[in-house]
Scaffold this active site. Structure first.
Site, short mmCIF file in Angstrom:
data_model
loop_
_atom_site.label_atom_id
_atom_site.label_comp_id
_atom_site.label_asym_id
_atom_site.label_seq_id
_atom_site.Cartn_x
_atom_site.Cartn_y
_atom_site.Cartn_z
N ASP A 1 0.86 -1.19 0.00
CA ASP A 1 0.00 0.00 0.00
C ASP A 1 0.90 1.24 0.00
OD1 ASP A 1 -2.34 -1.61 0.38
OD2 ASP A 1 -1.91 -1.69 2.53
N ARG B 1 -1.52 -2.99 -4.11
CA ARG B 1 -2.82 -2.96 -3.45
C ARG B 1 -3.33 -1.51 -3.41
NH1 ARG B 1 -7.32 -6.21 -2.31
NH2 ARG B 1 -8.17 -5.64 -0.30
N ARG C 1 -13.01 1.34 -6.52
CA ARG C 1 -12.61 1.92 -5.24
C ARG C 1 -12.01 3.32 -5.39
NH1 ARG C 1 -9.99 -2.76 -1.38
NH2 ARG C 1 -11.92 -3.90 -1.10
N LYS D 1 -13.72 3.83 -2.15
CA LYS D 1 -14.67 2.98 -1.42
C LYS D 1 -14.63 3.41 0.05
CE LYS D 1 -15.39 -1.93 -0.16
NZ LYS D 1 -16.81 -2.13 -0.44
#
Ligand SMILES: *[C@@H]1O[C@H](CO)[C@@H](O)[C@H](O)[C@H]1NC(C)=O
Ligand SMILES: *[C@@H]1O[C@H](CO)[C@@H](O)[C@H](O)[C@H]1NC(C)=O
Length: 457
Positions: free
Chosen positions: A175, A197, A257, A260
């Site tokens: 991330d 990710r 997303r 999201k």
């Protein structure tokens, strides 16, 4: 002459201050008051070891990212490690397989495979409190590792850096920016690309007060979970009690997303530009309050995904703008959508329960947003952001250039001595004369002095 010397000295002083603090501008929105490393002397680390030390120690710091800091291979590779092939990957090597991390049961019964990935990207650097992390010019890159702000970290500014190449082939590859139990974080002029990710993730602990501004989420990838060259895992807001201002950002070539959101949070999403999204932008789940205004959506397949247990959303349209205006006591701005699906949500309880504490908000008419975002968002654009912000915010009379054109919003009566203007310093020729102000000079600039009724400088 004396005045000129004083001015020059003042300008020199301003320059020195900017250099010492590193950060351009000040935090606004919900992250107002975030000062990062404050007045600590700005310094550039020599290598990734020193950068990691400076980011993680307990000293307030202004850390200059003046080159690429490359973490690839710094912790070695995991060779022939456990991965799985999720059902989303119907396109082989142009899709994303998933790393089967011991800590996750995500892979479930998906077929297993082996993969080789870079270990450094799996966990981000644990950034400590009171840090400013600031790129210099367009040189600031952190490659192969993200930033993790967790367990009570507060008061961090991340500005003008590019975070890239976190195992983009693999879901769970890394991330870019993680918040989990934070307060007062300002992310500004950051670019994020080629991430395995999430480009940004908050949660599950509270992230507190956050502003994400003028940043670029670049979803172009050769390893797409949606098998179409677009990145799916963009912005995930799962924190509780979060208050997030999300503005001036450029979100492009993503497929999901974006963002999201779920759980107990407030997201004010205004004046962003979405471009070429092959999936969904908003997915707003239970407990979230979202106010979405003055954004531009161009080629966004599904701007607003129907969630099975939806949160509360007010997305401003031309017809309910006045409802928003009167509830919030300011001018709201309608969203515009072209070659896109629909965005329809008008839960007025979002407006009546909107929390205080979001300062310095200047919502532009959507008609001004695309060009503003394209010239300001991302790395290496700090100076253009400053000048164009000045140019775009005011007409020659200090009236905010907002929704209904120049002079729509009357400005407050100033207190104290009003600064002098010239058209040169203002940089925008006024287009009409509001009542109660001096007459328009004939010349386009250099027309002498008058009262400039706003805190322009
Ligand atoms: C951060 O700075 C504030 C203000 O100076 C101070 O109170 C706080 O203890 C610092 N936090 C850490 C973790 O050093
Ligand atoms: C938008 O995305 C589509 C689908 O991936 C791609 O074919 C197209 O070239 C993109 N357009 C632009 C202008 O980037």
């Amino acid at each position: 002459m004396a005045l000129q010397r004083t001015l020059l000295a003042a300008i020199a002083l301003l320059g020195a201050t900017a250099q010492a603090t590193g950060v351009s501008g000040t935090a606004f929105g919900f992250a107002t008051g975030t000062t990062g490393g404050g007045n600590a002397a700005a310094a550039a680390p020599s290598d990734i070891t020193q950068l990691t030390e400076w980011l993680t120690d307990s000293t307030p710091r202004v850390i200059l990212i003046d080159k690429e800091f490359n973490y690839l291979n710094s912790q070695g590779k995991c060779t022939d490690c456990k991965c799985c092939i999720p059902s989303s990957n119907s396109c082989g090597s142009s899709g994303q397989n998933a790393i089967d991390l011991d800590s996750s049961s995500w892979c479930g019964s998906y077929p297993t495979t082996t993969c080789t990935y870079d270990k450094a990207a799996i966990d981000g650097i644990n950034v400590a409190s009171n840090k400013s992390i600031v790129g210099v010019g367009s040189a600031g890159v952190i490659r192969g590792k993200g930033l993790r702000l967790v367990n009570g970290v507060s008061n961090v500014i991340i500005q003008n850096i590019h975070i890239t190449e976190l195992n983009p082939q693999y879901i769970w590859g890394g991330d870019a920016i993680t918040l989990d139990g934070t307060d007062q974080v300002w992310i500004d002029h950051v670019k994020i690309s080629l991430i395995g990710r999430q480009m940004f993730v908050a949660g599950y602990e509270a992230s507190g007060r956050v502003t994400i501004s003028n940043s670029e989420f670049d979803g172009q990838t050769s390893w797409s979970a949606s098998c179409d060259g677009h990145h799916y895992w963009t912005v995930l807001g799962y924190g509780k009690n979060d208050k997030v201002t999300f503005t001036g950002n450029y979100i492009h070539h993503t497929s999901g997303r974006s963002p999201k959101l779920e759980f107990n949070s407030y997201w004010h999403v205004y004046n962003n530009f979405w471009f070429n999204n092959t999936g969904h932008a908003f997915d707003i789940g239970e407990g979230t309050n979202a106010l979405i205004e003055g954004n531009v959506f161009q080629q966004v397949k599904t701007p607003f995904l129907a969630d099975s247990s939806p949160g509360k959303t007010f997305a401003v349209t031309a017809s309910d703008k006045s409802t928003c205006d009167s509830a919030l006591g300011r001018t709201c701005a309608a969203n515009t959508l072209t070659s896109s699906g629909t965005l329809s949500a008008s839960d007025e309880s979002v407006l009546s329960s909107w929390p205080s504490g979001e300062s310095g908000i200047d919502v532009l008419d959507a008609g001004r947003v695309k060009s503003s975002v394209l010239s300001n968002a991302g790395v290496g654009k700090l100076s253009s952001a400053t000048s164009s912000k000045k140019a775009r915010q005011f007409d020659g009379w200090g009236h905010a250039l907002s929704s209904a054109g120049p002079g729509a919003t009357p400005c407050a009566t100033p207190s104290g001595a009003a600064p002098k203007w010239t058209w040169k310093t203002i940089g925008v020729k006024p287009t009409h004369q509001p009542s109660g102000f001096p007459p328009l000079p004939k010349e386009s600039h250099g027309a002498g002095s008058g009262s400039f009724p706003f805190g322009f400088f």
